[in-house]
Design an enzyme around this catalytic site. Structure first.
Site, PDB file in Angstrom:
ATOM      1  N   CYS A 102      -5.585  -3.297  -2.353  1.00  0.00           N
ATOM      2  CA  CYS A 102      -5.290  -4.733  -2.306  1.00  0.00           C
ATOM      3  C   CYS A 102      -6.569  -5.567  -2.400  1.00  0.00           C
ATOM      4  CB  CYS A 102      -4.457  -5.068  -1.077  1.00  0.00           C
ATOM      5  SG  CYS A 102      -3.585  -6.656  -1.237  1.00  0.00           S
ATOM      6  N   GLU A 106      -1.168   2.815   2.035  1.00  0.00           N
ATOM      7  CA  GLU A 106      -1.352   3.330   3.392  1.00  0.00           C
ATOM      8  C   GLU A 106      -0.058   3.279   4.206  1.00  0.00           C
ATOM      9  OE1 GLU A 106      -2.533  -1.090   3.841  1.00  0.00           O
ATOM     10  OE2 GLU A 106      -2.349   0.433   2.269  1.00  0.00           O
ATOM     11  N   HIS A 124      -0.096  -1.397  -1.338  1.00  0.00           N
ATOM     12  CA  HIS A 124      -0.543  -0.863  -0.051  1.00  0.00           C
ATOM     13  C   HIS A 124      -0.011   0.560   0.154  1.00  0.00           C
ATOM     14  CE1 HIS A 124      -2.528  -4.308   1.988  1.00  0.00           C
ATOM     15  NE2 HIS A 124      -1.847  -4.988   1.083  1.00  0.00           N
TER      16      HIS A 124
END
Length: 259
Positions: A113, A223, A221
């Site tokens: 990001c 993660e 994202h």
């Protein structure tokens, strides 16, 4: 055997509106520890406390995280406007030269990001302050309401270059991702290869051409739920392999690490 150390770029926040902190999302540490198999270490991204040369010696790789503040447009030669939002000049002062040093050395980094945007700016590119204001573009911002599960839900396709680095890593030319960003690439930085894009043309996956190390970066994202997500997991696994190579003194290239 000691795990490779991954420096996780922290963000500056005020806790309870008055106590200055450096913070990092636990989902970043979870992905680094449990998918990449590395030791997560939060970095206070501020030149008052750390310098790039020290970080390069201490860490085997770097996770360039997302964050609410944006890269200051002065870093790519444009004036700041209200549309550019908040800034973190201290983080800019660390991450931009860090990216350039890693590219030169072949030291691995993974951009997410804001980190994706930092890589483009570090290599001479520019950013749009607000993607949703552009004709024909969708709203890529995080939904304002809902649970974390709803905010990080898969929301659009990313089309990957046929036969490209991300395609080979994912085993698919089309993947579903979340989307929680307002800014995006305007002009592409030197040696930046756009290897995946959203249906509206917004760049979503990049790497640095001819870099001697791992330089994959994504606008979404990964993660979030990296342990279980079939798109996120191979990204963090490949990043972990690159960090292990660096720690072991192996200087393999991007294609080998992600083939």
């Amino acid at each position: 055997m000691a795990r490779p150390v991954v420096g996780i770029i922290g963000n500056s926040y005020l806790m309870n509106d008055q106590y200055p902190t450096h913070a990092g999302g636990t989902m970043n540490s979870d992905a680094v520890a449990n998918v990449s198999g590395c030791l997560p270490m939060l970095i206070p991204a501020d030149p008052r406390y750390v310098c790039v040369e020290e970080l390069l010696e201490v860490c085997d790789g770097f996770l360039l995280t997302g964050g609410r503040p944006n890269v200051h447009p002065e870093e790519y030669g444009e004036p700041a406007t209200d549309a550019h939002g908040d800034f973190d000049r201290a983080r800019d002062a660390i991450t931009l030269p860090l990216v350039r040093a890693c590219v030169e050395r072949g030291q691995p980094f993974f951009g997410i990001c804001r980190g994706f945007q930092e890589v483009n700016v570090a290599m001479g590119g520019t950013l749009y302050p607000e993607i949703r204001d552009l004709p024909g573009r969708m709203n890529h911002r995080m939904p304002p309401d809902g649970t974390l599960e709803e905010k990080f839900a898969l929301r659009h396709v990313v089309n990957l270059t046929e036969g490209g680095v991300f395609h080979r890593l994912m085993g698919a030319a089309e993947v579903m991702t979340n989307t929680l960003h307002g800014q995006g690439i305007k002009t592409v930085g030197h040696r930046i290869v756009i290897d995946g894009a959203a249906p509206d043309g917004t760049p979503e996956a990049i790497y640095v051409q001819d870099a001697p190390g791992f330089t994959l970066s994504v606008q979404w994202h990964p993660e979030w739920d990296a342990v279980n997500d079939p798109v996120s997991r191979p990204l963090f696994e490949a990043f972990g392999d690159a960090a292990r190579d660096w720690s072991a003194g192996v200087r393999s290239g991007l294609v080998k690490q992600t083939a």
